[in-house]
Design a protein around this motif. Structure first.
Motif, PDB file in Angstrom:
ATOM      1  N   GLN A 120      36.387 -32.185 -22.130  1.00 26.60           N
ATOM      2  CA  GLN A 120      35.700 -31.815 -23.379  1.00 26.60           C
ATOM      3  C   GLN A 120      36.608 -32.185 -24.542  1.00 26.60           C
ATOM      4  OE1 GLN A 120      32.701 -30.238 -23.636  1.00 26.60           O
ATOM      5  NE2 GLN A 120      32.368 -29.477 -21.555  1.00 26.60           N
ATOM      6  N   THR A 121      36.010 -32.726 -25.581  1.00 27.49           N
ATOM      7  CA  THR A 121      36.763 -33.038 -26.805  1.00 27.49           C
ATOM      8  C   THR A 121      36.207 -32.174 -27.929  1.00 27.49           C
ATOM      9  OG1 THR A 121      37.189 -35.289 -26.083  1.00 27.49           O
ATOM     10  CG2 THR A 121      37.313 -34.890 -28.457  1.00 27.49           C
ATOM     11  N   VAL A 122      37.103 -31.578 -28.704  1.00 29.09           N
ATOM     12  CA  VAL A 122      36.664 -30.707 -29.803  1.00 29.09           C
ATOM     13  C   VAL A 122      37.054 -31.366 -31.125  1.00 29.09           C
ATOM     14  CG1 VAL A 122      36.829 -28.420 -30.848  1.00 29.09           C
ATOM     15  CG2 VAL A 122      36.992 -28.657 -28.356  1.00 29.09           C
ATOM     16  N   LEU A 123      36.062 -31.580 -31.960  1.00 24.19           N
ATOM     17  CA  LEU A 123      36.289 -32.209 -33.263  1.00 24.19           C
ATOM     18  C   LEU A 123      36.574 -31.116 -34.285  1.00 24.19           C
ATOM     19  CD1 LEU A 123      36.153 -34.772 -35.057  1.00 24.19           C
ATOM     20  CD2 LEU A 123      33.710 -34.310 -35.334  1.00 24.19           C
ATOM     21  N   ALA A 124      37.836 -31.042 -34.725  1.00 26.50           N
ATOM     22  CA  ALA A 124      38.251 -30.006 -35.687  1.00 26.50           C
ATOM     23  C   ALA A 124      39.110 -30.674 -36.763  1.00 26.50           C
ATOM     24  CB  ALA A 124      39.017 -28.903 -34.968  1.00 26.50           C
ATOM     25  N   ALA A 125      38.602 -31.781 -37.288  1.00 21.60           N
ATOM     26  CA  ALA A 125      39.388 -32.594 -38.215  1.00 21.60           C
ATOM     27  C   ALA A 125      39.061 -32.293 -39.674  1.00 21.60           C
ATOM     28  CB  ALA A 125      39.207 -34.076 -37.903  1.00 21.60           C
ATOM     29  N   GLY A 126      38.550 -31.076 -39.942  1.00 23.00           N
ATOM     30  CA  GLY A 126      38.325 -30.647 -41.316  1.00 23.00           C
ATOM     31  C   GLY A 126      37.452 -31.628 -42.086  1.00 23.00           C
ATOM     32  N   ALA A 127      37.841 -31.895 -43.334  1.00 15.79           N
ATOM     33  CA  ALA A 127      37.032 -32.754 -44.210  1.00 15.79           C
ATOM     34  C   ALA A 127      36.877 -34.172 -43.657  1.00 15.79           C
ATOM     35  CB  ALA A 127      37.679 -32.803 -45.598  1.00 15.79           C
ATOM     36  N   TRP A 128      37.746 -34.544 -42.737  1.00 13.37           N
ATOM     37  CA  TRP A 128      37.732 -35.909 -42.184  1.00 13.37           C
ATOM     38  C   TRP A 128      36.838 -36.034 -40.951  1.00 13.37           C
ATOM     39  CZ3 TRP A 128      41.735 -33.229 -44.160  1.00 13.37           C
ATOM     40  CH2 TRP A 128      42.376 -33.780 -45.277  1.00 13.37           C
ATOM     41  N   SER A 129      36.219 -34.940 -40.526  1.00  9.55           N
ATOM     42  CA  SER A 129      35.475 -34.933 -39.266  1.00  9.55           C
ATOM     43  C   SER A 129      34.346 -35.960 -39.261  1.00  9.55           C
ATOM     44  CB  SER A 129      34.899 -33.539 -38.995  1.00  9.55           C
ATOM     45  OG  SER A 129      35.951 -32.604 -38.886  1.00  9.55           O
ATOM     46  N   GLY A 130      33.544 -35.982 -40.336  1.00 14.63           N
ATOM     47  CA  GLY A 130      32.394 -36.892 -40.380  1.00 14.63           C
ATOM     48  C   GLY A 130      32.836 -38.336 -40.324  1.00 14.63           C
ATOM     49  N   ALA A 131      33.846 -38.661 -41.130  1.00 14.61           N
ATOM     50  CA  ALA A 131      34.326 -40.048 -41.204  1.00 14.61           C
ATOM     51  C   ALA A 131      34.838 -40.504 -39.839  1.00 14.61           C
ATOM     52  CB  ALA A 131      35.438 -40.149 -42.240  1.00 14.61           C
ATOM     53  N   LEU A 132      35.407 -39.580 -39.082  1.00 14.05           N
ATOM     54  CA  LEU A 132      35.984 -39.947 -37.786  1.00 14.05           C
ATOM     55  C   LEU A 132      34.904 -40.377 -36.791  1.00 14.05           C
ATOM     56  CD1 LEU A 132      38.928 -37.873 -36.555  1.00 14.05           C
ATOM     57  CD2 LEU A 132      37.675 -39.297 -34.999  1.00 14.05           C
ATOM     58  N   LEU A 133      33.708 -39.774 -36.924  1.00 12.25           N
ATOM     59  CA  LEU A 133      32.631 -40.139 -35.993  1.00 12.25           C
ATOM     60  C   LEU A 133      31.982 -41.470 -36.376  1.00 12.25           C
ATOM     61  CD1 LEU A 133      30.798 -36.804 -35.139  1.00 12.25           C
ATOM     62  CD2 LEU A 133      32.660 -37.940 -33.959  1.00 12.25           C
ATOM     63  N   GLY A 134      32.133 -41.880 -37.624  1.00  8.79           N
ATOM     64  CA  GLY A 134      31.610 -43.186 -38.052  1.00  8.79           C
ATOM     65  C   GLY A 134      30.108 -43.166 -38.243  1.00  8.79           C
ATOM     66  N   ASP A 135      29.480 -44.349 -38.087  1.00  8.25           N
ATOM     67  CA  ASP A 135      28.040 -44.479 -38.345  1.00  8.25           C
ATOM     68  C   ASP A 135      27.241 -43.639 -37.349  1.00  8.25           C
ATOM     69  OD1 ASP A 135      28.708 -46.219 -40.292  1.00  8.25           O
ATOM     70  OD2 ASP A 135      28.344 -48.014 -39.084  1.00  8.25           O
ATOM     71  N   GLY A 136      26.068 -43.218 -37.769  1.00 10.92           N
ATOM     72  CA  GLY A 136      25.171 -42.511 -36.856  1.00 10.92           C
ATOM     73  C   GLY A 136      25.538 -41.053 -36.676  1.00 10.92           C
ATOM     74  N   VAL A 137      26.471 -40.553 -37.476  1.00 13.94           N
ATOM     75  CA  VAL A 137      26.868 -39.146 -37.369  1.00 13.94           C
ATOM     76  C   VAL A 137      25.697 -38.243 -37.806  1.00 13.94           C
ATOM     77  CG1 VAL A 137      27.948 -39.273 -39.660  1.00 13.94           C
ATOM     78  CG2 VAL A 137      28.604 -37.471 -38.138  1.00 13.94           C
ATOM     79  N   PRO A 138      25.411 -37.154 -37.048  1.00 17.41           N
ATOM     80  CA  PRO A 138      24.325 -36.272 -37.476  1.00 17.41           C
ATOM     81  C   PRO A 138      24.585 -35.752 -38.897  1.00 17.41           C
ATOM     82  CG  PRO A 138      25.108 -35.662 -35.276  1.00 17.41           C
ATOM     83  CD  PRO A 138      26.059 -36.696 -35.809  1.00 17.41           C
ATOM     84  N   PRO A 139      23.495 -35.565 -39.693  1.00 17.24           N
ATOM     85  CA  PRO A 139      23.688 -35.183 -41.102  1.00 17.24           C
ATOM     86  C   PRO A 139      24.582 -33.959 -41.285  1.00 17.24           C
ATOM     87  CG  PRO A 139      21.359 -35.541 -40.620  1.00 17.24           C
ATOM     88  CD  PRO A 139      22.098 -35.711 -39.325  1.00 17.24           C
ATOM     89  N   ALA A 140      24.447 -32.964 -40.411  1.00 17.85           N
ATOM     90  CA  ALA A 140      25.207 -31.719 -40.609  1.00 17.85           C
ATOM     91  C   ALA A 140      26.711 -31.946 -40.565  1.00 17.85           C
ATOM     92  CB  ALA A 140      24.810 -30.696 -39.545  1.00 17.85           C
ATOM     93  N   ILE A 141      27.143 -33.006 -39.850  1.00 14.08           N
ATOM     94  CA  ILE A 141      28.606 -33.222 -39.728  1.00 14.08           C
ATOM     95  C   ILE A 141      29.110 -34.227 -40.756  1.00 14.08           C
ATOM     96  CG2 ILE A 141      30.471 -33.502 -38.039  1.00 14.08           C
ATOM     97  CD1 ILE A 141      28.545 -33.409 -35.852  1.00 14.08           C
ATOM     98  N   ARG A 142      28.262 -34.598 -41.701  1.00  7.28           N
ATOM     99  CA  ARG A 142      28.777 -35.498 -42.759  1.00  7.28           C
ATOM    100  C   ARG A 142      29.627 -34.671 -43.705  1.00  7.28           C
ATOM    101  NH1 ARG A 142      23.161 -38.309 -43.433  1.00  7.28           N
ATOM    102  NH2 ARG A 142      23.167 -39.435 -41.465  1.00  7.28           N
ATOM    103  N   THR A 143      30.801 -34.302 -43.236  1.00  8.99           N
ATOM    104  CA  THR A 143      31.659 -33.439 -44.041  1.00  8.99           C
ATOM    105  C   THR A 143      32.106 -34.157 -45.325  1.00  8.99           C
ATOM    106  OG1 THR A 143      33.404 -34.171 -42.561  1.00  8.99           O
ATOM    107  CG2 THR A 143      32.587 -31.952 -42.235  1.00  8.99           C
ATOM    108  N   THR A 144      32.113 -33.398 -46.393  1.00 12.25           N
ATOM    109  CA  THR A 144      32.521 -33.915 -47.699  1.00 12.25           C
ATOM    110  C   THR A 144      33.735 -33.125 -48.160  1.00 12.25           C
ATOM    111  OG1 THR A 144      30.186 -34.087 -48.187  1.00 12.25           O
ATOM    112  CG2 THR A 144      31.668 -34.342 -50.059  1.00 12.25           C
ATOM    113  N   PRO A 145      34.776 -33.788 -48.686  1.00  8.16           N
ATOM    114  CA  PRO A 145      35.908 -33.024 -49.213  1.00  8.16           C
ATOM    115  C   PRO A 145      35.555 -32.328 -50.532  1.00  8.16           C
ATOM    116  CG  PRO A 145      36.266 -35.399 -49.494  1.00  8.16           C
ATOM    117  CD  PRO A 145      34.947 -35.248 -48.783  1.00  8.16           C
ATOM    118  N   ALA A 146      35.834 -31.038 -50.617  1.00  5.07           N
ATOM    119  CA  ALA A 146      35.617 -30.280 -51.858  1.00  5.07           C
ATOM    120  C   ALA A 146      36.995 -29.816 -52.334  1.00  5.07           C
ATOM    121  CB  ALA A 146      34.697 -29.090 -51.607  1.00  5.07           C
ATOM    122  N   ARG A 147      37.501 -30.485 -53.352  1.00  5.09           N
ATOM    123  CA  ARG A 147      38.880 -30.208 -53.782  1.00  5.09           C
ATOM    124  C   ARG A 147      39.001 -28.843 -54.448  1.00  5.09           C
ATOM    125  NH1 ARG A 147      41.701 -34.444 -57.699  1.00  5.09           N
ATOM    126  NH2 ARG A 147      40.424 -33.437 -59.289  1.00  5.09           N
TER     127      ARG A 147
END
Ligand SMILES: Cc1cc2nc3c(=O)[nH]c(=O)nc-3n(C[C@H](O)[C@H](O)[C@H](O)COP(=O)(O)OP(=O)(O)OC[C@H]3O[C@@H](n4cnc5c(N)ncnc54)[C@H](O)[C@@H]3O)c2cc1C
Length: 365
Positions: A200-227
């Motif tokens: 099992q792999t757990v994605l816990a990369a904070g604001a970078w999580s969405g970018a790490l999955l690349g194209d086709g990422v489900p909308p909910a995981i399109r994490t955006t950095p909020a400074r």
């Protein structure tokens, strides 16, 4: 092959690694930089949502469960690796400036008591007696005496050390480059330290999580950095007694050594964690308004961090696809929600979860 690979060494990833390793699973955690140096370091450490009355019940239930888990987590870190996370119920006051504020505070007292929490409406004299740093002209305050805080910058390093003591491998300086697929499921990740295979792999990369999955990422995981920008003040220990929260969301958090964190902005400016005169100016003016006597305190430093936000501002917890679990998107509450997130991931990894995770589903619209 390990049982679990955790991607990201912030408070969320390290809390998960500690919980799973303590449960007897073989765990490896990959962190691209230093453990806990991103949002988890930059945060203020309040263990409460800033405006709980605006939250859905599903999230409030997670908050409550996580708060109940915090004392045990802090005790484990202290006992195992001797790091004090300074979990303290300093209480929080919200100064009231107008009759409308008082009316709103009355509604919040009712709301808090309905949710089983202590809340008190103070008149002007009692407010200033409870928290002498408040402005002379406050017409009262809402006091939430049980609200707590932690010294958050110690949390991820403490949890990583505790996880390592339970047998987890903690690889800092190790960037995850992409996922590995085997037999139609995620089977680990390619990293700068080589391939790390796991059931099992757990994605816990904070604001970078969405970018790490690349194209086709489900909308909910399109994490955006909020400074968020923070100003660190030096005051006399005990000068500020409570956490203070303004109606606009600005806050002050006193540490036992006299340091006071003042925050924070919420800015959508991409992956840029510079502090700016505009951001720090806004925080500084809130300090002067909320606690005028601290306006002349010494400024020790300032910083900014990137909160992992999601389109609906809710965390993302659950299976993304076979072999991949998301634990990200905690936005303004990742410090508070780390213990319950670790528990949920443990249940998912073990296949034991009977919770309703629909509001946090990675596949939600
Ligand atoms: C100013 C500010 C104030 C805050 N105040 C509070 C508060 O009072 N209470 C509260 O509960 N929350 C607060 N938060 C929010 C909280 O900080 C976050 O929700 C929480 O830290 C998120 O934790 P995380 O582990 O998901 O992310 P992070 O701490 O950002 O960790 C993610 C990690 O993933 C790593 N990573 C990214 N990409 C890769 C890759 N490709 N390979 C390997 N590693 C990778 C990063 O280097 C990073 O260390 C605040 C945030 C800010 C900025």
């Amino acid at each position: 092959m390990r049982d679990v690979l955790v991607i990201g060494g912030g408070i969320v990833g390290t809390a998960i690694a500690e919980r799973l390793a303590r449960d007897g699973l073989s765990v490896v955690l990959a962190e691209r930089g230093e453990i806990g140096r991103e949002s988890s370091w930059a945060a203020a450490g309040l263990l409460t949502p800033v405006h709980p009355w605006n939250y859905p019940e599903s999230l409030l239930a997670l908050d409550a469960e996580s708060l109940a888990l915090w004392p045990d987590l802090a005790a484990r870190v202290r006992a195992d690796v001797g790091i004090d996370l300074e979990l303290r119920a300093t209480g929080l006051v919200m100064p009231l400036e107008t009759d409308a504020d008082v009316a709103e505070a009355e509604r919040r007292v009712t709301w808090k008591r309905k949710h089983g929490e202590a809340a008190e409406l103070l008149d002007a004299a009692s407010a200033r007696e409870a928290e002498p740093t408040l402005a002379d002209d406050v017409c009262g305050a809402l006091l939430l005496p049980d609200l707590a805080q932690v010294r958050n910058h110690r949390a991820a390093p403490g949890l990583a050390a505790a996880a390592a003591r339970c047998g987890a491998e903690i690889l800092d300086g190790t960037t995850v480059l992409g996922l590995i697929y085997q037999g139609g499921r995620v089977a680990g990740a390619r990293t700068t330290a080589g391939d790390l295979l796991a059931r099992q792999t757990v994605l816990a990369a904070g604001a970078w999580s969405g970018a790490l999955l690349g194209d086709g990422v489900p909308p909910a995981i399109r994490t955006t950095p909020a400074r968020g920008q923070i100003l660190l003040l030096r005051t006399r220990p005990g000068e500020l007694r409570h956490m203070v929260l303004g109606g606009d969301g600005a806050y002050l958090v006193p540490r036992p050594d006299g340091r006071v964190l003042a925050g924070s902005t919420v800015e959508y400016v991409g992956f840029d964690r510079h502090v700016t005169p505009a951001g720090i100016g806004k925080v500084a003016s809130a300090v002067g308004r909320l606690t005028p006597s601290l306006a002349t305190a010494q400024v020790e430093s300032s910083w900014a961090g990137l909160r992992p936000d999601t389109p609906d501002h809710m965390p993302v917890l659950g299976h993304v696809e076979p072999g991949l679990i998301a634990a990200t998107g905690h936005f303004r509450s990742g410090i508070m929600l780390a213990p319950v997130t670790a528990e949920i991931v443990r249940e998912l990894v073990r296949g034991e979860s009977s919770r309703d995770l629909a509001p946090f589903d990675p596949q939600r619209d």
